[in-house]
Design a protein around this motif. Sequence first.
Motif, PDB file in Angstrom:
ATOM      1  N   PHE A 172      -3.940   4.462  -0.808  1.00 59.84           N
ATOM      2  CA  PHE A 172      -4.114   4.364   0.635  1.00 59.84           C
ATOM      3  C   PHE A 172      -5.396   3.623   0.994  1.00 59.84           C
ATOM      4  O   PHE A 172      -5.501   3.038   2.061  1.00 59.84           O
ATOM      5  CB  PHE A 172      -4.121   5.748   1.286  1.00 59.84           C
ATOM      6  N   ARG A 173      -6.372   3.627   0.110  1.00 63.86           N
ATOM      7  CA  ARG A 173      -7.615   2.878   0.311  1.00 63.86           C
ATOM      8  C   ARG A 173      -7.493   1.440  -0.187  1.00 63.86           C
ATOM      9  O   ARG A 173      -8.455   0.693  -0.161  1.00 63.86           O
ATOM     10  CB  ARG A 173      -8.765   3.559  -0.414  1.00 63.86           C
TER      11      ARG A 173
ATOM     12  N   LYS B 235       0.828  -1.208   0.000  1.00 63.56           N
ATOM     13  CA  LYS B 235       0.000   0.000   0.000  1.00 63.56           C
ATOM     14  C   LYS B 235       0.862   1.258   0.000  1.00 63.56           C
ATOM     15  O   LYS B 235       0.614   2.188  -0.768  1.00 63.56           O
ATOM     16  CB  LYS B 235      -0.925  -0.010   1.224  1.00 63.56           C
ATOM     17  N   TYR B 236       1.894   1.273   0.821  1.00 65.43           N
ATOM     18  CA  TYR B 236       2.757   2.456   0.892  1.00 65.43           C
ATOM     19  C   TYR B 236       3.624   2.615  -0.357  1.00 65.43           C
ATOM     20  O   TYR B 236       3.869   3.732  -0.820  1.00 65.43           O
ATOM     21  CB  TYR B 236       3.619   2.418   2.152  1.00 65.43           C
ATOM     22  N   ILE B 237       4.078   1.510  -0.902  1.00 65.84           N
ATOM     23  CA  ILE B 237       4.851   1.573  -2.146  1.00 65.84           C
ATOM     24  C   ILE B 237       3.965   2.070  -3.276  1.00 65.84           C
ATOM     25  O   ILE B 237       4.376   2.901  -4.086  1.00 65.84           O
ATOM     26  CB  ILE B 237       5.463   0.199  -2.483  1.00 65.84           C
ATOM     27  N   SER B 238       2.735   1.573  -3.307  1.00 62.38           N
ATOM     28  CA  SER B 238       1.788   1.998  -4.339  1.00 62.38           C
ATOM     29  C   SER B 238       1.447   3.474  -4.209  1.00 62.38           C
ATOM     30  O   SER B 238       1.281   4.173  -5.209  1.00 62.38           O
ATOM     31  CB  SER B 238       0.521   1.149  -4.244  1.00 62.38           C
TER      32      SER B 238
ATOM     33  N   LEU C  80      -2.781  11.673 -10.878  1.00 63.32           N
ATOM     34  CA  LEU C  80      -1.681  11.234 -10.016  1.00 63.32           C
ATOM     35  C   LEU C  80      -2.083  11.361  -8.549  1.00 63.32           C
ATOM     36  O   LEU C  80      -1.779  10.489  -7.727  1.00 63.32           O
ATOM     37  CB  LEU C  80      -0.412  12.035 -10.304  1.00 63.32           C
ATOM     38  N   ILE C  81      -2.793  12.437  -8.222  1.00 65.51           N
ATOM     39  CA  ILE C  81      -3.287  12.614  -6.850  1.00 65.51           C
ATOM     40  C   ILE C  81      -4.337  11.553  -6.530  1.00 65.51           C
ATOM     41  O   ILE C  81      -4.344  10.975  -5.432  1.00 65.51           O
ATOM     42  CB  ILE C  81      -3.842  14.043  -6.668  1.00 65.51           C
ATOM     43  N   ILE C  82      -5.216  11.279  -7.480  1.00 64.80           N
ATOM     44  CA  ILE C  82      -6.245  10.257  -7.268  1.00 64.80           C
ATOM     45  C   ILE C  82      -5.597   8.880  -7.093  1.00 64.80           C
ATOM     46  O   ILE C  82      -6.046   8.075  -6.262  1.00 64.80           O
ATOM     47  CB  ILE C  82      -7.260  10.270  -8.428  1.00 64.80           C
TER      48      ILE C  82
END
Length: 144
Positions: free
Chosen positions: A119-120, A8-11, A111-113
């Motif tokens: 994180f979801r 999740k954090y890498i993504s 990119l923000i999305i």
Amino acid sequence: MESTKRDKYISAATPVLIFASGAIAPWAMLIIPIALYFIYRKIAASQAQLTALKIFDLSISLLALAFALGLLNSALLIVAHDGEFTIPLVSSGLSKYITAISLLGYYLVYLIIFTISSFRQTVASPFLSFKIFESLRGKRAIAL
């Protein structure tokens, strides 16, 4: 559990890394997602791998769309020049800047999305993506 948290954090860091590389060298926004895709494939980060692939797909799709809109703009400019009349945004040259800024804005918003959806633990699917490479993923060539 720890693997999904790491994934999740890498993504979530992937779009930030791509944007940072694009701020240094704009051509790197096309190369970095490919490199990250293969790196994530080696470390078995499936969500990050899919995020990198979708960002690369979006990049190529927006580049193809910008090329097509540039051809349309050039054709309209030739018609306006030959017909000796003006097309308001095309003849003044504003249409190419409007197109470029809107496509770049769309890219940055997605990119923000991508970061938020990572994180979801979901992967966003952009509307303007042609999904060319996503559909080719995982298919093997048939040996004749």
